[in-house]
Design an enzyme around this catalytic site. Structure first.
Site, PDB file in Angstrom:
ATOM      1  N   ASP A  79       0.865  -1.178   0.000  1.00  0.00           N
ATOM      2  CA  ASP A  79       0.000   0.000   0.000  1.00  0.00           C
ATOM      3  C   ASP A  79       0.902   1.229   0.000  1.00  0.00           C
ATOM      4  O   ASP A  79       1.506   1.571   1.020  1.00  0.00           O
ATOM      5  CB  ASP A  79      -0.886   0.023   1.249  1.00  0.00           C
ATOM      6  CG  ASP A  79      -1.880  -1.129   1.309  1.00  0.00           C
ATOM      7  OD1 ASP A  79      -1.647  -2.161   0.650  1.00  0.00           O
ATOM      8  OD2 ASP A  79      -2.877  -1.005   2.040  1.00  0.00           O
ATOM      9  N   LYS A 142      -7.023   3.364  -2.517  1.00  0.00           N
ATOM     10  CA  LYS A 142      -7.308   3.267  -1.080  1.00  0.00           C
ATOM     11  C   LYS A 142      -7.525   4.665  -0.520  1.00  0.00           C
ATOM     12  O   LYS A 142      -6.800   5.596  -0.861  1.00  0.00           O
ATOM     13  CB  LYS A 142      -6.125   2.566  -0.387  1.00  0.00           C
ATOM     14  CG  LYS A 142      -6.190   2.507   1.128  1.00  0.00           C
ATOM     15  CD  LYS A 142      -4.984   1.750   1.669  1.00  0.00           C
ATOM     16  CE  LYS A 142      -4.860   1.856   3.174  1.00  0.00           C
ATOM     17  NZ  LYS A 142      -3.669   1.136   3.694  1.00  0.00           N
ATOM     18  N   LYS A 172     -10.194   0.152  -1.496  1.00  0.00           N
ATOM     19  CA  LYS A 172      -9.970  -0.147  -0.082  1.00  0.00           C
ATOM     20  C   LYS A 172     -10.312   1.078   0.756  1.00  0.00           C
ATOM     21  O   LYS A 172      -9.790   2.163   0.524  1.00  0.00           O
ATOM     22  CB  LYS A 172      -8.523  -0.574   0.164  1.00  0.00           C
ATOM     23  CG  LYS A 172      -8.220  -0.871   1.638  1.00  0.00           C
ATOM     24  CD  LYS A 172      -6.802  -1.399   1.821  1.00  0.00           C
ATOM     25  CE  LYS A 172      -6.432  -1.532   3.290  1.00  0.00           C
ATOM     26  NZ  LYS A 172      -5.047  -2.053   3.483  1.00  0.00           N
TER      27      LYS A 172
END
Length: 208
Positions: A79, A142, A172
């Site tokens: 991430d 995300k 996400k």
């Protein structure tokens, strides 16, 4: 759907061991830990980590090197945090280049999620950054690091992100998700993964 997350700067190896045990007990999909905690033995779980976290103000080559090392140490997902200031300034080419650098660093050896820090961006910027992430070959967008003062995940941002990527990328939601009602709202808005540090409390709010 859950990345059971421990990214506190003061976390210890014992905390990570406890995280893995709880993740296995809860039946979540993945654990997400700081790159300095790798490698982590977690049979049956996907191991995720972060790059350029939490500010995103690292040089792209540093983010790429951090991500590459993490993959070599067993991370299956990374991430990464974009340069949020570049996005706020409308420098979407720079955002694209940043993501491409990390994508190329890990190749197809890891799934790449792009943290856009949605609470700090305008709707137009959210759309443009999601488009850049898709062009760069990311697998997910995300919402948040959970560390930015502007806030974490919101249903509005998730909905906008999901509409922009149109199912071609995952979405996400992370940052400040504390209970089942909030998690359900984000899922309804289009979240396909949740980043939770309070996974047990969230899951306990759902029917068995």
């Amino acid at each position: 759907m859950i990345d059971h997350t421990l990214l506190s700067p003061d976390s210890t190896p014992a905390d990570v061991t406890a995280l893995v045990a709880e993740a296995r007990e809860l039946g979540v999909f993945a654990i997400c830990v700081s790159p300095s905690m790798l490698p982590v033995r977690a049979p049956g779980l996907v191991v995720a980590t972060v790059a350029g976290f939490p500010s995103g103000k690292h040089h792209s080559l540093v983010k790429g090197a951090e991500a590459r090392l993490a993959v070599e140490q067993g991370a299956a997902e990374v991430d990464m945090v974009i340069d949020v200031g570049a996005a706020r300034a409308g420098e979407y080419g720079a955002v694209l280049s940043d993501i491409v650098t990390v994508r190329e660093a890990v190749g197809d050896r890891a799934l790449l999620k792009v943290i856009i820090e949605a609470a700090a961006l305008s709707d137009d910027a959210i759309v443009e950054v999601c488009r850049a992430a898709e062009r760069a070959g990311a697998d997910f967008v995300k919402t948040s690091t959970g560390f930015h003062p502007a806030g974490g995940a919101s249903a509005h941002a998730v909905r906008l992100m999901a509409e922009t990527v149109g199912g071609r990328l995952g979405v996400k939601a992370s940052g400040g998700i504390r209970d089942a009602a909030q998690a359900a709202e984000l899922i309804a808005a289009g979240a396909t993964r949740l980043g939770l540090s309070r996974s047990r409390a969230v899951l306990e709010g759902f029917p068995v």
